[in-house]
Design a protein around this motif. Structure first.
Motif, PDB file in Angstrom:
ATOM      1  N   VAL A  84     -39.695 -63.412 -17.557  1.00 13.48           N
ATOM      2  CA  VAL A  84     -39.036 -64.668 -17.861  1.00 13.48           C
ATOM      3  C   VAL A  84     -37.529 -64.446 -17.980  1.00 13.48           C
ATOM      4  N   GLY A  85     -36.749 -65.302 -17.345  1.00 13.31           N
ATOM      5  CA  GLY A  85     -35.296 -65.203 -17.438  1.00 13.31           C
ATOM      6  C   GLY A  85     -34.686 -64.092 -16.618  1.00 13.31           C
ATOM      7  N   SER A  86     -35.445 -63.566 -15.645  1.00 16.88           N
ATOM      8  CA  SER A  86     -34.938 -62.442 -14.857  1.00 16.88           C
ATOM      9  C   SER A  86     -34.279 -62.871 -13.550  1.00 16.88           C
ATOM     10  N   ALA A  87     -34.214 -64.165 -13.289  1.00 16.31           N
ATOM     11  CA  ALA A  87     -33.657 -64.639 -12.017  1.00 16.31           C
ATOM     12  C   ALA A  87     -32.177 -64.292 -11.911  1.00 16.31           C
ATOM     13  N   THR A  88     -31.745 -63.978 -10.703  1.00 15.05           N
ATOM     14  CA  THR A  88     -30.335 -63.716 -10.413  1.00 15.05           C
ATOM     15  C   THR A  88     -29.919 -64.566  -9.220  1.00 15.05           C
ATOM     16  N   ALA A  89     -28.626 -64.738  -9.069  1.00 16.63           N
ATOM     17  CA  ALA A  89     -28.123 -65.547  -7.950  1.00 16.63           C
ATOM     18  C   ALA A  89     -26.708 -65.112  -7.598  1.00 16.63           C
ATOM     19  N   THR A  90     -26.358 -65.290  -6.341  1.00 16.74           N
ATOM     20  CA  THR A  90     -25.007 -65.006  -5.859  1.00 16.74           C
ATOM     21  C   THR A  90     -24.558 -66.148  -4.950  1.00 16.74           C
ATOM     22  N   VAL A  91     -23.251 -66.252  -4.763  1.00 17.41           N
ATOM     23  CA  VAL A  91     -22.694 -67.227  -3.840  1.00 17.41           C
ATOM     24  C   VAL A  91     -21.686 -66.522  -2.936  1.00 17.41           C
ATOM     25  N   VAL A  92     -21.729 -66.851  -1.666  1.00 20.79           N
ATOM     26  CA  VAL A  92     -20.767 -66.308  -0.705  1.00 20.79           C
ATOM     27  C   VAL A  92     -19.592 -67.261  -0.616  1.00 20.79           C
ATOM     28  N   VAL A  93     -18.399 -66.743  -0.818  1.00 18.82           N
ATOM     29  CA  VAL A  93     -17.165 -67.532  -0.695  1.00 18.82           C
ATOM     30  C   VAL A  93     -16.545 -67.210   0.656  1.00 18.82           C
TER      31      VAL A  93
END
Length: 205
Positions: A84-93
């Motif tokens: 639980v709560g282990s999600a990660t995310a990134t964004v490409v600029v």
């Protein structure tokens, strides 16, 4: 400039141009207010855009011109259902400072809600636009008629200060923020609680 353009008046001391005062960061209470404001928008579409604005500002520290260019396809997420709560995310600029920026973990759940059921080619903020222009954030905020101070520049400062306070190496913070020199970080150091010695360490990191 005086010495070069008008050397006759260059004698004596000249007052130096002071360093610009950094934008103030948001305290936790105001961040909570902004989150409530985003959820209370008049339509689901406006609420989604308001939350996207907070995610890109507080979660990834993007400048206004950068967050306007973000499409759903620029977001990458990784979830592990076992934790639980282990999600990660990134964004490409993709702007003039190309880079991959990891989202702060506390904003990932909100981001996942925002991107759910959105097509990859949609703009994350205000989908349905035909392009980008500098006034699109201001126009959105004007229509919301809020008394709150909603500014991506303050969100970015808050994001930078959070990473500095948590001890992120300055060289890594420069990389993910798109800043080009340590001076931009040095002027934020006095705003960090218990920041004794951090200015020196940020230059040496």
């Amino acid at each position: 400039m005086t010495e070069i353009l008008n050397p006759a008046d260059a004698g004596g001391r000249h007052r130096p141009i002071p360093r610009s005062i950094p934008t103030a960061a948001y305290p936790k209470t105001e961040i909570v207010e902004l989150f409530s404001w985003a959820n209370a928008q008049g339509t689901p579409a406006r609420s989604r855009s308001a939350l996207a604005l907070l995610c890109l500002g507080f979660g990834a520290g993007l400048a206004t011109r950068e967050l306007l260019d973000v499409r759903v396809s620029d977001i990458s997420t990784n979830t592990d259902e076992r934790f639980v709560g282990s999600a990660t995310a990134t964004v490409v600029v993709w702007s003039d400072r190309p880079r991959v920026v990891p989202f702060r973990h506390e904003w990932v759940p909100t981001l996942l809600t925002v991107v759910s059921d959105m097509d990859d080619d949609c703009w994350l903020f205000r989908p349905g636009r035909t392009g980008t222009s500098p006034g699109q954030v201001t126009d959105f905020l004007t229509r919301s008629r809020t008394h709150l101070d909603v500014r991506p520049s303050r969100m970015r400062t808050t994001w930078l200060l959070q990473h500095l306070a948590e001890g992120m190496p300055a060289v890594e913070l420069l990389r993910i923020s798109g800043l080009r020199n340590y001076a931009a970080l040095d002027k934020l150091v006095p705003f960090i609680p218990d920041a004794t010695g951090l200015e020196t360490s940020s230059r040496n990191s």
